[in-house]
Design an enzyme around this catalytic site. Structure first.
Site, mmCIF file in Angstrom:
data_model
loop_
_atom_site.group_PDB
_atom_site.id
_atom_site.type_symbol
_atom_site.label_atom_id
_atom_site.label_comp_id
_atom_site.label_asym_id
_atom_site.label_seq_id
_atom_site.Cartn_x
_atom_site.Cartn_y
_atom_site.Cartn_z
ATOM 1 C CG HIS A 14 -7.398 -18.320 13.141
ATOM 2 N ND1 HIS A 14 -8.473 -18.342 12.283
ATOM 3 C CD2 HIS A 14 -6.434 -17.580 12.530
ATOM 4 C CE1 HIS A 14 -8.190 -17.648 11.192
ATOM 5 N NE2 HIS A 14 -6.956 -17.179 11.320
ATOM 6 C CD GLU A 87 -1.526 -13.820 8.978
ATOM 7 O OE1 GLU A 87 -0.274 -13.845 8.886
ATOM 8 O OE2 GLU A 87 -2.254 -14.759 8.638
#
Length: 223
Positions: A14, A87
């Site tokens: 990201h 994550e």
């Protein structure tokens, strides 16, 4: 290897967030992109606009999902949420900087820095469990797209797992590769597993994003 048996994967971290700048652990906390991160996502989308992407899968956390939206719009490819690309869950470490974690929980911080595969912060995932989740998710998605190209938009820890799987690097080995924001990373997947094609391409960016694990690496290359 027949072309129809190979899945081409573009793995993307990201764009930058304010917590990347502060080296603050995000984990499963839903932190948005900052202004730089949105600019990075736009440049990333431009760089991938001519890729023949059959599908884009993204972590459902906002920083990855927002980055993926830019890519999907430019590449005109379907976008789907995939929680398996989240994550690592860092439990009570989330929201703290590396220095704060060391000060508050020195024994736990030491196990983290040493990449103890069976250690997980209270309320979080072990390194081993996280790796198995990420690689298993990527294998499942790759198997569903034989002979096609897909993009996986996720996080630094996720990309670290994919690099290790493709390069056959031990889970506890220190990290020596980059995990830059909005970088383009290319892999192949076959029945034999993942193969690394190219890594940490940031030519589309005027400057590199911050690696949220850089300070942790200086303390022992914790991922």
């Amino acid at each position: 290897m027949p072309h129809s048996q190979v899945t081409r994967i573009i793995a993307i971290r990201h764009g930058e967030t304010a917590w990347n700048v502060d080296t603050r652990i995000q984990g499963h906390l839903d932190i948005p992109l900052n202004e730089t991160g949105r600019w990075q996502a736009q440049r990333l989308a431009e760089a991938l606009s001519e890729e023949a992407l059959h599908a884009i899968y993204a972590s459902d956390l906002r920083r990855a999902w927002e980055t993926a939206h830019y890519v999907a719009q430019a590449a005109r490819a379907p976008l789907r949420k995939e929680r398996g690309l989240r994550e690592r869950g860092f439990g009570r470490f989330e929201g703290y900087t590396f220095k704060e974690i060391e000060a508050r929980w020195p024994d736990e911080a030491l196990r983290w820095r040493r990449r103890d595969a069976d250690f997980g912060p209270p309320g979080g995932e072990t390194l081993r469990g996280f790796y198995e989740r990420v690689v298993g998710t990527a294998e499942r998605l790759a198997a569903a797209h034989r002979g096609q190209t897909i993009a996986l938009v996720a996080h630094g820890g996720v990309l670290d797992c994919l690099y290790r799987a493709a390069s056959r690097v031990d889970l506890q080995a220190p990290r020596t590769w980059q995990l830059g924001n909005a970088s383009i990373n290319r892999l192949l997947h076959t029945d034999e597993g993942f193969t690394l094609v190219g890594w940490a391409d940031t030519m589309h960016l005027a400057h590199s994003g911050r690696d949220e694990f850089s300070d942790g690496d200086r303390l022992g290359r914790a991922a």
